[in-house]
Design a protein around this motif. Structure first.
Motif, PDB file in Angstrom:
ATOM      1  N   GLU A  90       1.062  12.585   6.006  1.00 34.99           N
ATOM      2  CA  GLU A  90       0.164  11.562   5.459  1.00 34.99           C
ATOM      3  C   GLU A  90      -1.307  11.957   5.558  1.00 34.99           C
ATOM      4  O   GLU A  90      -2.077  11.781   4.606  1.00 34.99           O
ATOM      5  N   LYS A  91      -1.713  12.525   6.694  1.00 34.72           N
ATOM      6  CA  LYS A  91      -3.108  12.895   6.897  1.00 34.72           C
ATOM      7  C   LYS A  91      -3.540  14.010   5.951  1.00 34.72           C
ATOM      8  O   LYS A  91      -4.608  13.943   5.331  1.00 34.72           O
ATOM      9  N   THR A  92      -2.702  15.032   5.819  1.00 38.20           N
ATOM     10  CA  THR A  92      -3.023  16.160   4.944  1.00 38.20           C
ATOM     11  C   THR A  92      -3.004  15.733   3.486  1.00 38.20           C
ATOM     12  O   THR A  92      -3.834  16.181   2.680  1.00 38.20           O
TER      13      THR A  92
END
Length: 342
Positions: free
Chosen positions: A185-187
């Protein structure tokens, strides 16, 4: 005849010098405004004092650790995109050519997605490899586009170049989207911001990743100004004066791809600067590349620094990606050129 030619040349030199001087003053003004702008406001006097080493520790941290690297990145990327756009337009004789429109930036995005899929981080020394990955992706995209847009009898066809670029960009975008769905999700959030044109490079390591590409490629391209002038006159004219047309074109296009991919690798997927900057530069400094290339670089610098400053100041606390601000200006200009170009 010779005195007249000398007089015309001197006039062009003077005109380019005046335009460049004005743009440098404008660039300094925009940079100072950008240094003053942020969550914590610094007055112009405070900025000057901090630059001279008389600021407090907090002011030095804000200026040198947060704002300065980002601003230098926007400066370098603006220069790179402005020069790259001029080379694409000159070598292809297509006034609508631009790294974003041709699909080069889409290839760079694919390279970035592959990078984050393997390394999962954009920080530290590994960040120095980012321009290499985007360059490989952009080069792959460029090879496919130029292969399908090239006719062995008529050379690179301007209209086909745009159409093939759009088609290839659509295909690569689909692959990029497929790969991005497999990211965490962060990437994935990072790649979405990058594709929107958000200037993400904010550390000195990112400045170090981009600076060598600009320092090496910009002077090399400028040294080929005469070759670019010959391309504008046509391949037959270039052949008649002994120019190695195919070799020169491939060399210049390779440098332009490298310059644009390195620029967007740390500045985000920003388009239209490579389209707008050369057009404005030609009107201000004339059609010869040795005069308008420096002007195109300065215009690219001013546009990107201004767009990034607007995006992170006017819309606070929600920052708007610089690419969105640039697109708001470049989109209508592209439509204007599209309807104007036969």
């Amino acid at each position: 005849m010779k005195p007249n030619m000398a007089s015309v040349e001197a006039q062009r030199n003077r005109r380019a010098l005046i335009v460049s001087s004005i743009l440098i003053l404008l660039a300094v003004t925009v940079i100072m405004i950008s240094l003053n702008t942020g969550t914590v406001s610094l007055t112009p006097l405070t900025v000057w004092k901090t630059l001279l080493g008389y600021g407090t520790s907090d002011e030095q941290m804000i200026l040198f650790d947060y704002r300065m690297p980002r601003i230098i990145i926007t400066m370098l990327a603006g220069i790179g995109l402005g020069i790259a756009g001029a080379v694409f337009q000159g070598t292809t004789r297509n006034t609508l050519a631009d790294p974003g429109i041709l699909g080069i930036n889409t290839g760079a995005a694919l390279g970035l997605i592959i990078f984050v899929s393997f390394f999962r981080t954009m920080e530290g020394p590994v960040a120095l490899l980012i321009p290499l990955f985007t360059f490989v992706g952009g080069t792959l995209s460029a090879l496919i586009i130029f292969m399908f847009a090239y006719d062995r009898h008529r050379g690179l066809m301007p209209i086909r170049l745009i159409l093939v670029g759009i088609a290839v960009a659509a295909g690569i975008s689909a692959v990029t989207l497929l790969l991005s769905l497999k990211l965490d999700e962060k990437t994935y959030a990072f790649t979405a911001r990058w594709l929107a044109g958000s200037v993400w490079g904010r550390d000195w390591i990112h400045v170090g990743a981009l600076l060598p590409w600009i320092v090496v490629l910009v002077p090399l391209i400028y040294s080929r100004s005469k070759a670019l002038d010959l391309f504008v006159l046509g391949d037959e004219t270039a052949y008649s004066v002994g120019s190695h047309v195919t070799r020169e074109r491939l060399s210049l296009l390779g440098m332009a791809v490298a310059l644009s991919c390195a620029s967007v690798s740390v500045a985000g997927g920003i388009g239209f600067i490579g389209l707008v900057a050369p057009h404005i530069a030609k009107r201000l400094a004339g059609p010869q590349h040795r005069y308008f290339l420096p002007v195109a670089a300065l215009i690219g610098l001013v546009i990107l620094v201004t767009a990034d400053t607007i995006g992170r100041s006017i819309f606070r606390p929600n920052a708007i990606p610089a690419g969105v601000v640039v697109a708001a200006i470049g989109g209508p200009y592209f439509l204007y050129l599209l309807f104007k170009t036969k």
